[in-house]
Motif scaffolding. Structure first.
Motif, mmCIF file in Angstrom:
data_model
loop_
_atom_site.group_PDB
_atom_site.id
_atom_site.type_symbol
_atom_site.label_atom_id
_atom_site.label_comp_id
_atom_site.label_asym_id
_atom_site.label_seq_id
_atom_site.Cartn_x
_atom_site.Cartn_y
_atom_site.Cartn_z
ATOM 1 N N GLY A 93 0.957 -1.184 0.078
ATOM 2 C CA GLY A 93 0.013 -0.049 -0.021
ATOM 3 C C GLY A 93 0.765 1.174 0.221
ATOM 4 O O GLY A 93 2.111 1.237 -0.652
ATOM 5 N N ASP A 94 0.372 2.313 0.722
ATOM 6 C CA ASP A 94 1.007 3.610 0.722
ATOM 7 C C ASP A 94 1.844 3.571 2.020
ATOM 8 O O ASP A 94 1.625 3.646 2.862
ATOM 9 N N LEU A 95 3.171 4.207 1.952
ATOM 10 C CA LEU A 95 4.096 4.356 2.931
ATOM 11 C C LEU A 95 4.661 5.577 2.878
ATOM 12 O O LEU A 95 4.798 6.242 1.455
ATOM 13 N N LEU A 96 4.982 6.300 4.023
ATOM 14 C CA LEU A 96 5.466 7.678 4.067
ATOM 15 C C LEU A 96 6.838 7.626 4.850
ATOM 16 O O LEU A 96 6.757 7.235 5.963
ATOM 17 N N PHE A 97 8.064 8.287 4.130
ATOM 18 C CA PHE A 97 9.207 8.398 4.970
ATOM 19 C C PHE A 97 9.436 9.689 5.067
ATOM 20 O O PHE A 97 9.497 10.511 3.915
ATOM 21 N N MET A 98 9.808 10.394 6.159
ATOM 22 C CA MET A 98 10.119 11.714 6.325
ATOM 23 C C MET A 98 11.359 12.141 7.054
ATOM 24 O O MET A 98 11.616 11.246 7.958
ATOM 25 N N GLY A 99 12.135 13.017 6.743
ATOM 26 C CA GLY A 99 13.412 13.376 7.544
ATOM 27 C C GLY A 99 14.078 14.563 6.811
ATOM 28 O O GLY A 99 13.736 15.103 5.717
ATOM 29 N N LYS A 100 15.271 14.949 7.388
ATOM 30 C CA LYS A 100 16.000 15.920 6.964
ATOM 31 C C LYS A 100 16.479 15.640 5.501
ATOM 32 O O LYS A 100 17.231 14.720 5.414
ATOM 33 N N GLY A 101 16.503 16.345 4.457
ATOM 34 C CA GLY A 101 16.953 15.844 3.228
ATOM 35 C C GLY A 101 18.174 16.778 2.881
ATOM 36 O O GLY A 101 18.623 16.263 1.772
ATOM 37 N N ALA A 102 18.554 17.629 3.534
ATOM 38 C CA ALA A 102 20.063 18.162 3.023
ATOM 39 C C ALA A 102 20.541 18.487 4.325
ATOM 40 O O ALA A 102 20.178 18.282 5.623
ATOM 41 N N GLY A 103 21.733 19.140 4.263
ATOM 42 C CA GLY A 103 22.707 19.880 5.362
ATOM 43 C C GLY A 103 23.891 18.604 5.820
ATOM 44 O O GLY A 103 23.980 17.560 4.975
ATOM 45 N N GLU A 104 24.758 19.334 6.321
ATOM 46 C CA GLU A 104 25.914 18.391 6.637
ATOM 47 C C GLU A 104 25.889 17.046 6.972
ATOM 48 O O GLU A 104 26.427 15.958 6.482
ATOM 49 N N LEU A 105 25.092 16.986 8.361
ATOM 50 C CA LEU A 105 25.206 15.724 9.048
ATOM 51 C C LEU A 105 24.085 14.704 8.427
ATOM 52 O O LEU A 105 24.323 13.478 8.266
ATOM 53 N N PRO A 106 22.999 15.204 7.806
ATOM 54 C CA PRO A 106 22.132 14.056 7.383
ATOM 55 C C PRO A 106 22.483 13.208 6.133
ATOM 56 O O PRO A 106 22.544 12.287 6.181
ATOM 57 N N THR A 107 22.976 14.158 5.310
ATOM 58 C CA THR A 107 23.852 13.344 4.129
ATOM 59 C C THR A 107 24.958 12.677 4.289
ATOM 60 O O THR A 107 25.301 11.687 3.638
ATOM 61 N N ALA A 108 25.622 13.285 5.110
ATOM 62 C CA ALA A 108 26.936 12.690 5.663
ATOM 63 C C ALA A 108 26.773 11.383 6.176
ATOM 64 O O ALA A 108 27.256 10.099 6.260
ATOM 65 N N SER A 109 25.512 11.153 7.132
ATOM 66 C CA SER A 109 25.194 9.883 7.729
ATOM 67 C C SER A 109 24.626 8.840 6.463
ATOM 68 O O SER A 109 25.130 7.738 6.312
ATOM 69 N N ALA A 110 24.040 9.488 5.483
ATOM 70 C CA ALA A 110 23.739 8.253 4.246
ATOM 71 C C ALA A 110 25.095 8.090 3.620
ATOM 72 O O ALA A 110 25.302 6.825 3.052
ATOM 73 N N VAL A 111 26.057 8.951 3.622
ATOM 74 C CA VAL A 111 27.319 8.499 3.014
ATOM 75 C C VAL A 111 28.010 7.445 3.718
ATOM 76 O O VAL A 111 28.561 6.545 3.200
ATOM 77 N N VAL A 112 28.177 7.657 4.906
ATOM 78 C CA VAL A 112 28.910 6.795 5.799
ATOM 79 C C VAL A 112 28.377 5.599 5.950
ATOM 80 O O VAL A 112 29.029 4.298 5.942
ATOM 81 N N GLU A 113 26.982 5.402 5.900
ATOM 82 C CA GLU A 113 26.313 4.067 6.138
ATOM 83 C C GLU A 113 26.555 3.459 4.893
ATOM 84 O O GLU A 113 26.774 2.161 4.925
ATOM 85 N N ASP A 114 26.355 4.169 3.620
ATOM 86 C CA ASP A 114 26.711 3.304 2.237
ATOM 87 C C ASP A 114 28.248 2.830 2.403
ATOM 88 O O ASP A 114 28.384 1.705 1.904
ATOM 89 N N LEU A 115 29.238 3.690 2.840
ATOM 90 C CA LEU A 115 30.563 3.269 2.900
ATOM 91 C C LEU A 115 30.503 1.803 3.844
ATOM 92 O O LEU A 115 31.231 0.925 3.152
ATOM 93 N N ALA A 116 30.040 1.820 5.090
ATOM 94 C CA ALA A 116 30.047 0.952 5.929
ATOM 95 C C ALA A 116 29.280 -0.391 5.534
ATOM 96 O O ALA A 116 30.019 -1.653 5.219
ATOM 97 N N PHE A 117 28.200 -0.379 4.546
ATOM 98 C CA PHE A 117 27.540 -1.348 3.791
ATOM 99 C C PHE A 117 28.275 -2.038 2.915
ATOM 100 O O PHE A 117 28.398 -3.344 2.868
ATOM 101 N N LEU A 118 28.902 -1.279 1.836
ATOM 102 C CA LEU A 118 29.278 -2.068 0.830
ATOM 103 C C LEU A 118 30.564 -2.607 1.214
ATOM 104 O O LEU A 118 31.039 -3.757 0.720
ATOM 105 N N LEU A 119 31.181 -2.273 2.351
ATOM 106 C CA LEU A 119 32.177 -3.118 2.708
ATOM 107 C C LEU A 119 32.118 -4.590 3.584
ATOM 108 O O LEU A 119 32.714 -5.409 3.770
ATOM 109 N N THR A 120 30.614 -4.583 3.839
ATOM 110 C CA THR A 120 30.143 -5.841 4.014
ATOM 111 C C THR A 120 29.562 -6.884 3.013
ATOM 112 O O THR A 120 29.124 -7.847 3.621
ATOM 113 N N GLN A 121 29.450 -6.347 1.852
ATOM 114 C CA GLN A 121 28.856 -7.060 0.975
ATOM 115 C C GLN A 121 29.717 -7.537 -0.140
ATOM 116 O O GLN A 121 30.938 -6.931 -0.541
#
Length: 418
Positions: A293-321
């Motif tokens: 069905g319909d799902l909604l996701f909300m959060g800070k879409g810009a700025g220093e730490l929200p974007t950096a969080s996604a970058v570092v999560e990507d970095l950590a994730f690909l190192l485990t795959q």
């Protein structure tokens, strides 16, 4: 890749790059425990080594030469410099050397993503780009999970925090567009050149990436519908609200009967719609699936730490795959594109010293076959006539006739629901 240390290169140490450095440092222990290796930034490419930065970085680590990054034998490079040139050439050279890439660069992906995916597959390297779409909202990972069982019919949302902040200030504080934009720039939400945000390009790049992920194809950027907020004014927002709506810059990607639809436009949302409640610099993404069905996701879409969080999560994730080939990106030819279907529109009519009365104008539209379901009429002290209509069947030809016969200018925006 060394067993004790993950060597990271960084292309760009601006707002996001600085946030990546801060995040790696503050989360070093957690990253080491999760990965079994220490993560270290060993080289960072900058334009000016003498520039004062918000984050401390050893001078030995910074360089203005890309060759220094290439020669540093890095395992992963985080690309947050933005733009296509020279970012594409840098990323290509790194992939060819066997280096994994994490990027937040939506313009690069939207314009050269198909080539980068093909390069990643050819050289067996990872290409991770969670941070390119909605800052701290992990929407790409969520969509990958839902795609295992769900058919995603549409992904829509508020994908640009800058424009959402501007629209919030215009509506809540009655600030003219130019004043709200200047305020956004002073707060760091908008760049000195805000073109990409306010003309809808940024949101379109993100919609393109979402379509590629969900449908395995997208429209060419030039074939998508795109309209920004740079021509919006307070009168339009006020009449929309009187009619029970709020104007948001809505990005949409969908597939109907095999046809891809991609659009970015100021859109009227009912005041009780979940996306209409998203204010300031926040982003929100609504996903519609045939099972979930319909799902909604909300959060800070810009700025220093929200974007950096996604970058570092990507970095950590690909190192485990382990490496698995990326799905190929494709573009559907423009001549096969079905126009975006839109039943209801918000017609904003305005004239100084109109040559007809509101009754005459509405009678003209009725005879022309335009069905009006809601309307608001305003006169102000300068004898400016403003009419807001939620209508069906309004065309460009109607707008031309209104201008010719009544001296009326018509602006038309999509409406999510009547």
């Amino acid at each position: 890749m060394s067993t004790g240390v993950v060597k990271v290169g960084l292309l760009g140490v601006g707002t996001v790059g600085g946030g990546v450095l801060k995040t790696i440092r503050s989360q070093q222990q957690k990253l080491s425990e999760r990965l079994g290796r220490r993560v270290e930034v060993v080289k960072a490419l900058v334009r000016d080594t003498d520039k004062q930065r918000a984050v401390q970085i050893d001078r030995d680590l910074v360089t203005t030469s890309f060759e220094d990054v290439l020669d540093a034998e890095v395992d992963i490079v985080v690309e947050v410099m933005g733009g296509v040139d020279p970012a594409y050439d840098y990323v290509r050279a790194l992939m060819e050397k066997g280096c994994h890439i994490v990027t937040a660069n939506k313009e690069l992906l939207a314009k050269r993503g198909a080539e980068l995916v093909e390069l990643a597959n050819r050289h067996h390297v990872q290409l991770a780009y969670e941070a390119s779409v909605a800052g701290g909202i992990p929407i790409l990972g969520v969509l990958r999970q839902f795609l295992r069982t769900n058919e995603i019919t549409s992904v829509s949302g508020i994908l640009n925090g800058t424009t959402n902040y501007i629209l919030t200030q215009m509506e809540q504080h009655q600030l003219p567009y130019e004043v709200a934009l200047k305020q956004a720039q002073e707060l760091g939400y908008a760049e000195a050149d805000p073109t990409s945000d306010v003309e809808g390009w940024d949101a379109l790049y993100k919609s393109y990436i979402l379509a590629q992920l969900v449908y395995g194809e997208s429209l060419p950027l030039h074939a998508a519908e795109r309209k920004g907020i740079d021509s919006l004014h307070l009168g339009q927002l006020a009449l929309a609200q009187e009619l029970g709506y709020r104007i948001k810059l809505l990005a949409r990607a969908s597939r109907t009967e095999g046809a891809i639809q991609l659009s970015v436009s100021p859109t009227l949302l009912p005041l009780d719609h979940p996306l209409a409640q998203v204010q300031d610099a926040y982003n929100a993404v609504q996903v519609s699936g045939n099972i979930v069905g319909d799902l909604l996701f909300m959060g800070k879409g810009a700025g220093e730490l929200p974007t950096a969080s996604a970058v570092v999560e990507d970095l950590a994730f690909l190192l485990t795959q382990r490496f698995t080939p990326h799905p190929i990106w494709q573009e559907r030819q423009a001549d096969k594109v079905r126009p975006q279907e839109q039943k209801w529109s918000f017609c904003y009519l305005e004239s100084e010293g109109s040559q007809g009365s509101p009754d005459q104008i509405l009678h003209f539209l009725d005879r022309a076959g335009v069905e009006v379901v809601k309307q608001r009429i305003q006169y102000d002290w300068a004898n400016v006539l403003r009419i807001g209509l939620v209508a069906s069947g309004f065309t460009d030809e109607h707008g031309e006739l209104l201008h010719r016969d009544f001296g009326i200018r018509a602006d038309v925006f999509p409406v999510l629901a009547p």
